[in-house]
Write a protein that holds these residues in place. Structure first.
Motif, PDB file in Angstrom:
ATOM      1  N   GLN A   1       0.804  -1.226   0.000  1.00  0.00           N
ATOM      2  CA  GLN A   1       0.000   0.000   0.000  1.00  0.00           C
ATOM      3  C   GLN A   1       0.840   1.280   0.000  1.00  0.00           C
ATOM      4  O   GLN A   1       0.297   2.362   0.219  1.00  0.00           O
TER       5      GLN A   1
ATOM      6  N   LEU B   1      -4.547  10.166  -3.005  1.00  0.00           N
ATOM      7  CA  LEU B   1      -4.233   9.087  -2.079  1.00  0.00           C
ATOM      8  C   LEU B   1      -4.334   9.562  -0.634  1.00  0.00           C
ATOM      9  O   LEU B   1      -4.892   8.872   0.230  1.00  0.00           O
TER      10      LEU B   1
ATOM     11  N   VAL C   1      -9.453   5.823  -7.376  1.00  0.00           N
ATOM     12  CA  VAL C   1      -8.882   5.443  -6.085  1.00  0.00           C
ATOM     13  C   VAL C   1     -10.057   5.123  -5.164  1.00  0.00           C
ATOM     14  O   VAL C   1     -10.963   5.941  -5.010  1.00  0.00           O
ATOM     15  N   LYS C   2     -10.059   3.940  -4.555  1.00  0.00           N
ATOM     16  CA  LYS C   2     -11.190   3.529  -3.726  1.00  0.00           C
ATOM     17  C   LYS C   2     -10.722   2.996  -2.383  1.00  0.00           C
ATOM     18  O   LYS C   2      -9.725   2.273  -2.305  1.00  0.00           O
ATOM     19  N   ALA C   3     -11.467   3.345  -1.353  1.00  0.00           N
ATOM     20  CA  ALA C   3     -11.235   2.736  -0.042  1.00  0.00           C
ATOM     21  C   ALA C   3     -11.626   1.267  -0.126  1.00  0.00           C
ATOM     22  O   ALA C   3     -12.736   0.933  -0.536  1.00  0.00           O
ATOM     23  N   SER C   4     -10.721   0.399   0.272  1.00  0.00           N
ATOM     24  CA  SER C   4     -11.000  -1.030   0.193  1.00  0.00           C
ATOM     25  C   SER C   4     -12.191  -1.417   1.055  1.00  0.00           C
ATOM     26  O   SER C   4     -12.972  -2.299   0.704  1.00  0.00           O
TER      27      SER C   4
ATOM     28  N   ALA D   1      -8.114  10.297   0.237  1.00  0.00           N
ATOM     29  CA  ALA D   1      -8.899   9.060   0.271  1.00  0.00           C
ATOM     30  C   ALA D   1      -8.559   8.232   1.506  1.00  0.00           C
ATOM     31  O   ALA D   1      -9.450   7.673   2.155  1.00  0.00           O
ATOM     32  N   ARG D   2      -7.256   8.159   1.838  1.00  0.00           N
ATOM     33  CA  ARG D   2      -6.860   7.427   3.045  1.00  0.00           C
ATOM     34  C   ARG D   2      -7.474   8.054   4.287  1.00  0.00           C
ATOM     35  O   ARG D   2      -7.970   7.361   5.177  1.00  0.00           O
TER      36      ARG D   2
ATOM     37  N   LEU E   1      -6.361   0.928   0.273  1.00  0.00           N
ATOM     38  CA  LEU E   1      -6.923   1.409  -0.985  1.00  0.00           C
ATOM     39  C   LEU E   1      -6.752   0.371  -2.092  1.00  0.00           C
ATOM     40  O   LEU E   1      -5.873  -0.481  -2.034  1.00  0.00           O
TER      41      LEU E   1
ATOM     42  N   ASP F   1      -7.544   2.339   6.195  1.00  0.00           N
ATOM     43  CA  ASP F   1      -7.126   3.232   5.120  1.00  0.00           C
ATOM     44  C   ASP F   1      -6.570   2.484   3.907  1.00  0.00           C
ATOM     45  O   ASP F   1      -5.930   3.078   3.035  1.00  0.00           O
TER      46      ASP F   1
ATOM     47  N   GLY G   1     -14.178   7.911   0.592  1.00  0.00           N
ATOM     48  CA  GLY G   1     -12.864   7.345   0.326  1.00  0.00           C
ATOM     49  C   GLY G   1     -12.649   7.018  -1.137  1.00  0.00           C
ATOM     50  O   GLY G   1     -11.833   6.157  -1.475  1.00  0.00           O
TER      51      GLY G   1
ATOM     52  N   ALA H   1     -11.214   7.425   4.391  1.00  0.00           N
ATOM     53  CA  ALA H   1     -11.480   6.004   4.618  1.00  0.00           C
ATOM     54  C   ALA H   1     -11.209   5.614   6.071  1.00  0.00           C
ATOM     55  O   ALA H   1     -11.981   4.887   6.690  1.00  0.00           O
TER      56      ALA H   1
END
Length: 664
Positions: free
Chosen positions: A139, A181, A157-160, A184-185, A197, A195, A167, A188
């Protein structure tokens, strides 16, 4: 077997679950935070337990507090609803350890599907088509940057662990990746406690199709058709419908079988939703799986004539699925929109305040039962305080018809004729979308609002009409008579009243010479001098019938005289209008303009991007406040130097609180 169900949620979904549980004979328990003590779901349940203060982390997302509520009430099952802990594997496991039935899948399925990264790995192994991207464990910024270059821009970019658009960032160029990044972190971690991604190729002009699946403990897995959720704003669903106008029976079968394969790949039990993106060439790709009931489940209920919460309870009690795949039938069409406390004309800023009127049209607002194809699922009532602690969704409007156009017409009228006063909402925005050519023709894609709708009038500042100003003056001036239905007073008079609405002030002259008849005009020569003759006919509750310019009309309003100034909320087809009686207010000069950075609403400071003495430019983001599960960046209104900083990350702030002072 279980006998008493605790619903670990709030709002409309808590009411929805409690109603189905009671209909099956179960005892029910509601939980509530301190601000929700008067919420409708609290009174609907057989018992209720306060589980903490306003913050979700202290209440609805607090596992220990919810389990304690279950113990002291003797509950033996927990329904998580959606949001909060509904997709929390630790919560599902904790329920299991306490001997409680968790009405949903097991913790392993939740954990697997709750990670977009891990879920994609399983889907790829099960031959479910997936969007090209990166779902690796490494990551670091370096690894993600390298992966982005391999995928090719634009990327997502997506939050897992994310959902609801939080996110999630679109990155069009490599220069934007580092900032995306970081933000989004941060979002998230705040929203989901993780966090991690993933990256995916950004797909444009696609539809968002989701398949409702159901599985029992005996290995039976079926699907209940699809929902089309393509009308989205910032990756959040706005309109949902079933069935999709884009799917043929053959494509429905292919996607349904792919969804069943996805559910079986994680040994799924209960209600779940497998989401796909569908291209114009009818190619579809796995997006994610939601291991819970969806917000939009009512449209599936209406076209299948099934109670999905009842099915959840029956499966959790160890029963087999009530129907087989061959017995599932889809009839008619259903469409849903989400009513939000937000101001579309102000960047969809979430709104807080007291509901002074809640009046859904053509339906029983207490039970939410469908009437002539109309259904309203709500978790609010008149007098409720809408706070910044929770998601701003207040209710759902749903309509059913024999065909899509009938359902659309019914829903449009429901949206337009329902009233929510005391704060701004998104009904005008929803109304405009339902009338847009793209939606009427069934051609909307996920890019429509962003690319084709940004100039719509519902997204611009509302212009108060001549008649609305004059009607507001009449209602505030004659409020006591109007509200008591005493419309026939004979006292003649002529007097001015000064009104405020937003940043505008108007002085209006009202004259009365005979019972229930008024002549009203603006005093200023710069404004339209054409007076309007108002004849008041009848006042019932919050509705005033009157005649203006020969046309009989109805105005919906609420008046509050308990605050610093008398306040009127007036319903308008463009949105709710707030007027204040400024006649006796003493105005003071204020320098609270662009040199002051104020909190946009109640929330928590999550990031401070400047320090005292730093030189900044107009438009620079200075500080970020999180409210209603979203981050709100606050920008400089002028070029200058940062002066006093009055808030730090982690601080709770109130709306309009001074956070940063700027100097020239």
């Amino acid at each position: 077997m279980f006998h008493k169900v605790l619903v670990a949620n709030r709002g409309e979904i808590a009411r929805r679950v409690i109603a189905s549980a009671k209909s099956l004979g179960y005892r029910t328990v509601a939980v509530y935070s301190e601000p929700d003590c008067d919420a409708p779901h609290v009174r609907l349940a057989d018992e209720a337990v306060c589980i903490g203060k306003g913050l979700a982390s202290d209440s609805y997302s607090n596992i220990n507090n919810i389990l304690h509520a279950a113990r002291i009430t003797g509950s033996d099952a927990i329904h998580p609803g959606y949001g909060f802990l509904s997709e929390n594997a630790d919560f599902a496991e904790a329920c299991n350890e306490q001997g409680l039935v968790f009405i949903g899948p097991d913790s392993k399925s939740i954990e697997l599907m709750g990670s977009k990264r891990a879920a994609k790995e399983v889907m790829l192994a099960s031959n479910v088509p997936c969007i090209p991207g990166y779902e690796g464990k490494e990551q670091s910024d370096k690894a993600l940057t390298s992966a982005a270059e391999s995928i090719g821009y634009p990327i997502m970019v997506k939050a897992s662990a994310g959902g609801g658009g939080r996110g999630m960032r679109v990155v069009n160029h490599a220069s934007e990746l580092e900032g995306a990044l970081k933000s989004a972190r941060s979002e998230a971690a705040s929203a989901f406690g993780c966090d991690e991604l993933i990256l995916e190729k950004a797909m444009t002009s696609v539809r968002h199709i989701e398949i409702q699946v159901f599985a029992d403990i005996y290995g039976n897995t079926i699907h209940l058709g699809e929902r089309d959720c393509s009308m989205q704003r910032r990756h959040q669903k706005v309109i949902e419908e079933a069935p999709s106008p884009a799917l043929t029976p053959e494509l429905r079968e292919l996607m349904g079988q792919a969804a069943i394969s996805a559910a079986k790949a994680c040994n799924y039990v209960g209600a779940g939703t497998v989401e796909f993106l569908l291209t114009s060439e009818n190619e579809f790709y796995f997006l994610e799986m939601n291991t819970r009931l969806q917000v939009e489940h009512p449209v599936t209920e209406l076209v299948t004539n099934l109670d999905l919460v009842e099915w959840q309870l029956r499966v959790a009690a160890g029963e087999k699925l009530p129907l087989t795949q061959d017995q599932i039938q889809l009839n008619g069409h259903a469409i849903e929109v989400r009513l939000y406390a937000e101001d579309p004309a102000n960047g969809f800023m979430p709104q807080t305040g007291t509901i002074s009127l809640w009046q859904p049209a053509l339906t029983d607002s207490v039970s939410g039962d469908a009437f002539n194809g109309i259904r309203v699922d709500s978790g609010i009532q008149q007098g409720n305080q809408i706070s910044a602690h929770y998601d701003p969704m207040l209710a759902k409007f749903i309509a059913y018809g024999d065909n899509r156009e009938q359902a659309r017409r019914r829903l449009l009228r429901l949206v337009q004729d329902s009233h929510l006063l005391g704060l701004r909402d998104n009904r005008c925005f929803l109304s405009e979308l339902l009338q847009s050519e793209a939606f009427v023709s069934g051609q909307a894609t996920t890019d429509f609002i962003r690319d084709k709708f940004t100039s719509n009038a519902s997204l611009t500042s509302q212009v108060v009409t001549h008649e609305e100003w004059l009607l507001a003056a009449l209602l505030l001036s004659e409020g006591p008579q109007v509200e008591s239905s005493n419309l026939q007073t004979t006292l003649s008079f002529e007097r001015p009243i000064k009104l405020g609405c937003g940043d505008h002030l108007r002085t209006v002259k009202i004259s009365k010479e005979c019972p229930s008849s008024y002549r009203i005009s603006f005093e200023s020569k710069e404004l339209d001098q054409t007076p309007i003759e108002f004849q008041l006919i009848e006042c019932s509750g919050h509705q005033l019938r009157y005649i203006a310019d020969g046309v009989m009309k109805t105005a919906t309003f609420s008046i509050n005289r308990n605050g610093e100034v008398p306040e009127l909320w007036l319903a308008s087809h463009r949105g709710n209008l707030r007027f204040t009686d400024q006649t006796f207010m003493v105005t003071k000069d204020s320098k609270a303009g662009s040199s002051q950075v104020l909190a946009s609403m109640d929330g928590v400071v999550v990031d401070l991007l400047v320090e005292q003495g730093q030189t900044i430019k107009c438009g620079d983001v200075l500080i970020v406040v999180e409210a209603m599960k979203m981050e709100h960046p606050l920008r400089a209104g002028m070029d200058g130097i940062v002066g006093n900083i009055n808030a730090q990350p982690g601080d709770q702030v109130k709306g309009r609180q001074l956070l940063i002072e700027l100097e020239e």
